[in-house]
Design an enzyme around this catalytic site. Structure first.
Site, PDB file in Angstrom:
ATOM      1  N   HIS A   1      23.951  25.298  77.027  1.00  0.00           N
ATOM      2  CA  HIS A   1      24.806  24.299  77.651  1.00  0.00           C
ATOM      3  C   HIS A   1      24.259  24.062  79.050  1.00  0.00           C
ATOM      4  O   HIS A   1      24.702  24.641  80.011  1.00  0.00           O
ATOM      5  CB  HIS A   1      26.248  24.805  77.735  1.00  0.00           C
ATOM      6  CG  HIS A   1      26.847  25.051  76.407  1.00  0.00           C
ATOM      7  ND1 HIS A   1      26.616  24.238  75.332  1.00  0.00           N
ATOM      8  CD2 HIS A   1      27.672  26.014  75.975  1.00  0.00           C
ATOM      9  CE1 HIS A   1      27.287  24.682  74.304  1.00  0.00           C
ATOM     10  NE2 HIS A   1      27.923  25.761  74.673  1.00  0.00           N
TER      11      HIS A   1
ATOM     12  N   VAL B   1      32.334  19.770  75.669  1.00  0.00           N
ATOM     13  CA  VAL B   1      32.150  21.138  76.126  1.00  0.00           C
ATOM     14  C   VAL B   1      30.810  21.255  76.843  1.00  0.00           C
ATOM     15  O   VAL B   1      29.803  20.712  76.382  1.00  0.00           O
ATOM     16  CB  VAL B   1      32.202  22.121  74.936  1.00  0.00           C
ATOM     17  CG1 VAL B   1      31.898  23.543  75.380  1.00  0.00           C
ATOM     18  CG2 VAL B   1      33.559  22.066  74.248  1.00  0.00           C
ATOM     19  N   SER B   2      30.772  21.959  77.956  1.00  0.00           N
ATOM     20  CA  SER B   2      29.577  22.246  78.733  1.00  0.00           C
ATOM     21  C   SER B   2      28.917  20.950  79.187  1.00  0.00           C
ATOM     22  O   SER B   2      29.528  20.185  79.925  1.00  0.00           O
ATOM     23  CB  SER B   2      28.628  23.123  77.929  1.00  0.00           C
ATOM     24  OG  SER B   2      27.622  23.614  78.766  1.00  0.00           O
ATOM     25  N   ASN B   3      27.687  20.655  78.755  1.00  0.00           N
ATOM     26  CA  ASN B   3      27.101  19.375  79.138  1.00  0.00           C
ATOM     27  C   ASN B   3      27.953  18.225  78.616  1.00  0.00           C
ATOM     28  O   ASN B   3      28.057  17.177  79.255  1.00  0.00           O
ATOM     29  CB  ASN B   3      25.677  19.256  78.596  1.00  0.00           C
ATOM     30  CG  ASN B   3      24.679  20.021  79.429  1.00  0.00           C
ATOM     31  OD1 ASN B   3      25.031  20.673  80.394  1.00  0.00           O
ATOM     32  ND2 ASN B   3      23.419  19.955  79.040  1.00  0.00           N
TER      33      ASN B   3
END
Length: 611
Positions: free
Chosen positions: A18, A270-272
């Protein structure tokens, strides 16, 4: 440690890289094109032994340790395997882990998929967009969930989050790979991937890189597109919404047009993908009714970018972890300790850490990371990324992306090549190459691709020159550094548009995208600009839910995805009935399950309540 992905636990974990890395500016929020033209439209049906949610694999098929087999894949086989890989890379699917029981669903969802190439104005390369429309979609209650892949994953990279929630609610789900993804290109064979995920030497490929002066080996879109995709994450997600609306027009022409005004739209990632959600929140226009961002990779004005932390971690963390007891395993401490001792000694010899012995040197390295804002729980959780040398792969990829470098022209001399079973660079076999689109994480090494420095496969005997060069792109001057820093500045976030409900959720123990360097900075700045944000900080949660497959991790940590599902439920209830409250701030203190099945009470999910 360079472990061939097909023979290691990294094939479950590298797909969840990520990403990281930004710094801030005060640029005006971009305005998307009113009606982008999408190319290479495809429509496929998925019913009976196939479906949108699991490609017909079901829970047991997703849990299988071996991927669905193919030799020369058909489009259907490539898709099924990509969905298998995407589920396993993100979610904890272990028995007793709770997915499909107390949060999420694997319930089959028959329906149609529409896919195409989109293009950001001025971009050299297209990005993939895809929309899943379940058969139970009701045009009278039209809804769209828009998402971007986590890490640098391919087009199905958010299926376990947005797909599982959205399809279960009868919504269409629009995906984007946000200009990264698994469309690798074999520079030696001249082979890339078509719109249907199958390899080809010609045709309208998803990615054909410009070739630098030493263009051999493997190119991939995140590093070598020349487009700095992170700078346009928000536009990528808005284009996913626009494609979703156009796909719904095609699917239900009698109910067209579908527009932001008549179609409820929820952004989630989520994340990136969480970073893309927050970047999209700043874009003009009522594209979204609400947003949920999990562990977002996001930068803020006036603070160092995550690239600063990543390059420090790549240099210092092998040494610093020697100052921390009781690290989670894998990797085994007995295997990583010798490399840590060696790193401490080398850093001491060049004056980057102080101390007469390993213990003092480790404390010096640890203190530098603490001064950068990393907490001890986050440092402990970062042992995984350090033990498997993910920091170097991330930094090399992002440096190339920020600078817009072509394959073979990396400012620090990093390249990527096909790898044999022993990890040595060579020529990709057709079998290995055919699986890249389905299996690859979007950031090598792994899946038969290795990272090289100075034409040597890593780990090199002396990693310091390459790591120091990556670090200098942030800390020193020169044409390469200025080019990379300009790209970092373009990736900075602006405040979201006023009034848009947003929920930000982050694990306090996150060791890859540390909460103290991202969400803890973004939320106050966004609020100061008038943003409408609820902030959930989750104790005992790190970055990778899939690591809970390992006993030592599930003794320490809880999954983060249940909190995204809970936030989406609460936001959705409010959109359905404004009398229902939006989520409020919460500091959540859950209890890991260890070896017992996860129980709802252990998660301490915040209940919706009015202020």
């Amino acid at each position: 440690m360079n472990i061939p992905c097909r023979a290691s636990l990294l094939c479950a974990v590298l797909p969840i890289l990520h990403g990281c890395i930004p710094v801030a500016n005060a640029a005006t929020a971009p305005v998307p094109a009113a009606a982008p033209v999408f190319e290479q439209w495809r429509e496929t049906s998925h019913r009976g032994s196939d479906d949108l949610m699991t490609a017909g694999l079901g829970l047991e098929g997703l849990r299988a340790s071996a991927p669905p087999a193919f030799a020369k894949p058909t489009a259907e086989q490539a898709r099924r395997r990509a969905i298998w890989s995407s589920w396993r890379g993100i979610a904890d699917l272990t028995p007793g882990g709770g997915f499909g029981e107390i949060y999420g669903t694997f319930q089959p969802a028959p329906g149609r998929e529409f896919s195409a190439y989109g293009r950001i104005p001025g971009a050299r390369q297209p990005h993939r967009v895809l929309v899943q429309i379940p058969d139970n979609f009701d045009p009278a209650r039209r809804c769209l969930v828009a998402t971007a892949s986590s890490g640098s994953r391919g087009i199905y990279g958010a299926i376990s989050v947005a797909g599982s929630w959205g399809l279960a609610h009868g919504c269409a789900v629009a995906y984007t790979d946000k200009g990264a993804g698994s469309d690798y290109y074999d520079l030696d064979a001249g082979i890339g991937f078509q719109a249907d995920g199958t390899p080809a030497a010609d045709g309208t490929l998803a990615f054909v890189p410009a070739k630098g002066s030493a263009a051999h080996g493997v190119a991939f879109k995140h590093a070598h597109s020349g487009d700095n995709p992170e700078a346009d994450w928000g536009l990528h997600l808005v284009q996913a919404v626009q494609f979703g609306l156009q796909a719904l027009d095609r699917a239900f022409p009698q109910s067209a047009p579908f527009t932001p005004a008549n179609t409820r739209t929820l952004g989630v990632g989520v994340s990136n993908g969480g970073g893309a959600v927050l970047r999209a929140a700043e874009i003009e226009g009522d594209w979204f009714d609400a947003m949920v961002a999990g562990e977002p990779n996001v930068s803020v004005a006036g603070a160092p970018p995550l690239y600063d932390f990543v390059t420090q971690a790549a240099l210092l963390m092998p040494c610093a972890l020697l100052a921390i007891d009781d690290l989670p395993q894998p990797p085994a401490q007995a295997q990583t300790r010798p490399a840590g001792i060696q790193r401490c000694a080398v850093l001491a010899s060049i004056g980057q850490v102080q101390g007469a012995d390993t213990e003092a040197q480790a404390r010096s390295a640890w203190q530098q990371l603490a001064n950068a804002g990393l907490s001890e729980p986050a440092l402990r959780a970062a042992a995984f990324s350090t033990g498997f040398d993910l920091w170097q792969a991330i930094a090399a990829t992002y440096a190339s992306a920020y600078g817009g470098y072509a394959a073979g022209n990396h400012p620090c001399g990093y390249t990527f090549a096909a790898a044999g079973p022993d990890g040595r660079p060579g020529i990709a076999t057709p079998e290995v190459r055919a699986a890249w689109w389905s299996d690859a994480s979007g950031i090598p090494p792994g899946n038969g691709v290795t990272l090289l420095y100075d034409d040597h496969a890593l780990p090199a005997a002396d990693p310091l020159p390459g790591l120091s060069c990556l670090r200098s792109l942030w800390t020193h001057d020169g044409a390469g550094a200025e080019r990379v820093r300009a790209g970092i500045a373009r990736a900075a976030a602006n405040p979201p548009r006023p009034g848009l409900p947003i929920v930000v959720i982050h694990g306090i123990d996150d060791g890859l995208v540390p909460i103290s360097l991202t969400s803890d900075r973004y939320v106050p700045q966004a609020r100061a600009a008038g943003a409408r944000i609820a902030y959930w900080r989750v104790a005992n949660a790190q970055h990778f839910d899939s690591l809970l497959a390992f006993p030592d991790y599930r003794k320490r940590y809880v999954p983060l995805l249940p909190y995204l599902f809970a936030a989406m439920d609460q936001v959705w209830n409010h959109l359905e009935d404004p009398a229902q409250p939006l989520p409020q701030d919460a500091l959540i203190t859950p209890t890991p399950r260890a070896e017992a099945p996860l129980q709802p009470a252990q998660l301490s999910l915040p209940a919706a309540s009015r202020r």
